[in-house]
Design an enzyme around this catalytic site. Structure first.
Site, mmCIF file in Angstrom:
data_model
loop_
_atom_site.group_PDB
_atom_site.id
_atom_site.type_symbol
_atom_site.label_atom_id
_atom_site.label_comp_id
_atom_site.label_asym_id
_atom_site.label_seq_id
_atom_site.Cartn_x
_atom_site.Cartn_y
_atom_site.Cartn_z
ATOM 1 N N GLN A 104 0.709 -1.184 -0.179
ATOM 2 C CA GLN A 104 -0.092 0.072 -0.001
ATOM 3 C C GLN A 104 0.880 1.384 -0.018
ATOM 4 O O GLN A 104 1.956 1.221 0.129
ATOM 5 C CB GLN A 104 -0.812 -0.153 1.347
ATOM 6 C CG GLN A 104 -0.115 -0.104 2.554
ATOM 7 C CD GLN A 104 -1.312 -0.195 3.619
ATOM 8 O OE1 GLN A 104 -1.326 0.670 4.499
ATOM 9 N NE2 GLN A 104 -1.864 -1.385 3.720
ATOM 10 N N HIS A 127 0.480 5.791 0.671
ATOM 11 C CA HIS A 127 -0.631 6.742 1.470
ATOM 12 C C HIS A 127 -0.401 8.096 0.911
ATOM 13 O O HIS A 127 0.798 8.225 0.464
ATOM 14 C CB HIS A 127 -0.243 7.028 3.058
ATOM 15 C CG HIS A 127 -0.430 5.715 3.838
ATOM 16 N ND1 HIS A 127 -1.507 4.847 3.542
ATOM 17 C CD2 HIS A 127 0.399 5.169 4.401
ATOM 18 C CE1 HIS A 127 -1.509 3.805 4.400
ATOM 19 N NE2 HIS A 127 -0.157 3.901 4.877
ATOM 20 N N HIS A 141 4.834 0.019 0.662
ATOM 21 C CA HIS A 141 5.277 -0.545 1.816
ATOM 22 C C HIS A 141 4.221 -1.715 2.329
ATOM 23 O O HIS A 141 3.190 -1.716 1.830
ATOM 24 C CB HIS A 141 5.600 0.447 2.900
ATOM 25 C CG HIS A 141 4.172 1.061 3.323
ATOM 26 N ND1 HIS A 141 3.786 2.262 3.099
ATOM 27 C CD2 HIS A 141 3.401 0.878 4.418
ATOM 28 C CE1 HIS A 141 2.801 2.577 3.782
ATOM 29 N NE2 HIS A 141 2.598 1.619 4.422
ATOM 30 N N ARG A 178 -4.151 0.870 -2.237
ATOM 31 C CA ARG A 178 -3.538 -0.618 -2.208
ATOM 32 C C ARG A 178 -2.770 -1.078 -3.743
ATOM 33 O O ARG A 178 -3.525 -0.425 -4.673
ATOM 34 C CB ARG A 178 -4.351 -1.493 -2.000
ATOM 35 C CG ARG A 178 -5.062 -1.358 -0.483
ATOM 36 C CD ARG A 178 -6.037 -2.443 -0.021
ATOM 37 N NE ARG A 178 -6.524 -2.169 1.205
ATOM 38 C CZ ARG A 178 -7.275 -1.169 1.606
ATOM 39 N NH1 ARG A 178 -7.944 -0.505 0.663
ATOM 40 N NH2 ARG A 178 -7.564 -1.304 3.036
#
Length: 413
Positions: A122, A124, A281, A300
């Site tokens: 995933q 962010h 990560h 994801r």
């Protein structure tokens, strides 16, 4: 100061034993993935202002041990969510400076995280991307709980994981040449074009082209490639062992090949890893203390049955080689060991109290959550066992004594 009752989330990737062992309770046989400490609406901690501020001897296991204060197994009749307590008087609980800087909400979420199998690969968004994405999906009328919704809120989600046991993860892109060597070493014909691209193109273009190709390939063809690659990784072992393990849990998933583009990292207890915006990560195995900005925004890349929005993912990922920056706590004269990050929404530190050590003054202008992970420390007379935690309102006089290990989560104001 309020003793907290916290909820354990039973995600499928969770360990069945790690959190129960820390709390000193019997395993249930079900996965126990994350214990949440904070005011996130998904599972806010609970407290009882009527009784939790009283001094005790630490001998009453009802609230001092994990089953009452750590595992979230039921709640007392006087308990209320920490979120409701903060909403009732944000400045009293968080401090005026924190409210001015972050708004009337606790800006971080603290967790115990126990990975028994790999989490999804995933990334962010940064703050601007999160705000833009959230507003866009709001305008489009996408329900916030829709499976295909990317942005649950308008906040970024930097995070820090600190290992309590040896902890394996993936973090950031390898140098393209290294990734090419890893793929070529599997001797899988269908991976050769990816290795050629990684060697022939500039870094950003090479990483972008290969990740895009892996995630948009024909599913049946990619599943066959992953199966062949997983078998080769199992035979070769060594540097390939983590990817054989990932493929065992996610057979045929294109994220297995995407994972080979990333650095494999093993943290030893006490070491930490900071993960900023745009860095791909995944956590693979181990128990740790995790802290993050109070957000649920995740895009994801694979290793999941959940929604993968490839175009949006490719917009957010930073296609650059990243050397994992393993953090070790920086000691101060006060006994506090700080994990330094560039984030103000959270600040994580650790106190390791030896027998006979002088009490430590933890009074600060911002809110705090104190989490015990070992021993029997005391905070203002409250005894804590592993998994026990307290919420400390801003400015409250706070003294730490006894023996053991305490993690301290607060903010930078």
């Amino acid at each position: 100061m309020d003793r907290l009752s916290n909820t354990v989330r039973p995600y499928a990737w969770g360990s069945t034993t790690a959190i129960p062992e820390l709390l000193g309770v019997a395993p249930t046989g079900e996965p126990q993935a994350e214990m949440w400490l904070g005011a996130h609406p998904g599972a806010p901690s609970r407290l009882d202002r009527g009784t939790s501020t009283s001094v005790d001897t630490g001998e009453s296991t009802d609230k001092g041990k994990g089953a009452g204060a750590g595992a979230g197994e039921g709640s007392g009749s006087g308990e209320q969510p920490l979120s409701a307590v903060i909403d009732a008087d944000p400045e009293a609980e968080l401090g005026a400076a924190a409210v001015r800087k972050f708004g009337p909400r606790l800006p971080f979420l603290l967790k115990l995280l126990a990975a028994g199998s790999p989490l999804s690969l995933q990334v962010h968004p940064d703050l601007a991307q999160a705000r833009e994405g959230y507003e866009r999906e709001e305008r489009q009328g996408v329900p916030v709980d829709a499976p295909h919704r990317n942005y649950k809120d308008a906040n970024h989600k930097p995070e820090l994981i600190c290992a309590l046991t040896p902890f394996d993860g993936l973090c950031g892109f390898r140098a393209p040449e290294q990734a090419a060597d890893l793929l070529a070493g599997l001797a899988v014909d269908s991976l050769e074009p990816y290795a050629d691209v990684l060697r022939a193109h500039p870094e950003e273009a090479a990483l972008r082209e290969v990740l895009t190709a892996v995630l948009t390939a024909d599913p049946a063809e990619m599943a066959a490639t992953v199966t062949e690659a997983a078998a080769a990784a199992g035979r070769l072992g060594g540097a390939y062992e983590p990817y054989a393990t990932i493929a065992h849990h996610y057979p045929g998933d294109p994220g297995v090949i995407a994972a080979m583009l990333l650095n494999h990292v093993r943290l030893q207890p006490g070491e930490a890893l900071f993960l900023g915006a745009g860095v791909p990560h995944a956590y693979l195995n181990g128990l740790g203390v995790e802290i993050m900005a109070n957000s649920d925004n995740v895009l994801r890349c694979g290793l999941t049955p959940k929604h993968v929005d490839v175009p949006e993912l490719l917009r957010i990922v930073r296609f650059e080689t990243t050397e994992p920056n393993i953090l070790r706590p920086e000691a101060s004269g006060t006994g506090e060991e700080v994990y330094e990050t560039p984030i103000d929404e959270f600040r994580l530190s650790r106190y390791v109290l030896a027998p006979g050590a002088d009490p430590r003054d933890l009074t600060t202008a911002g809110p705090q959550i104190l989490l015990c992970t070992a021993g029997a420390p005391r905070t203002n007379g409250l005894g804590l066992a592993p998994g026990g935690a307290v919420f400390v309102p801003a400015g409250e006089t706070t003294e730490l004594s006894g023996t053991g290990t305490i993690f301290r989560a607060t903010v930078v104001v």
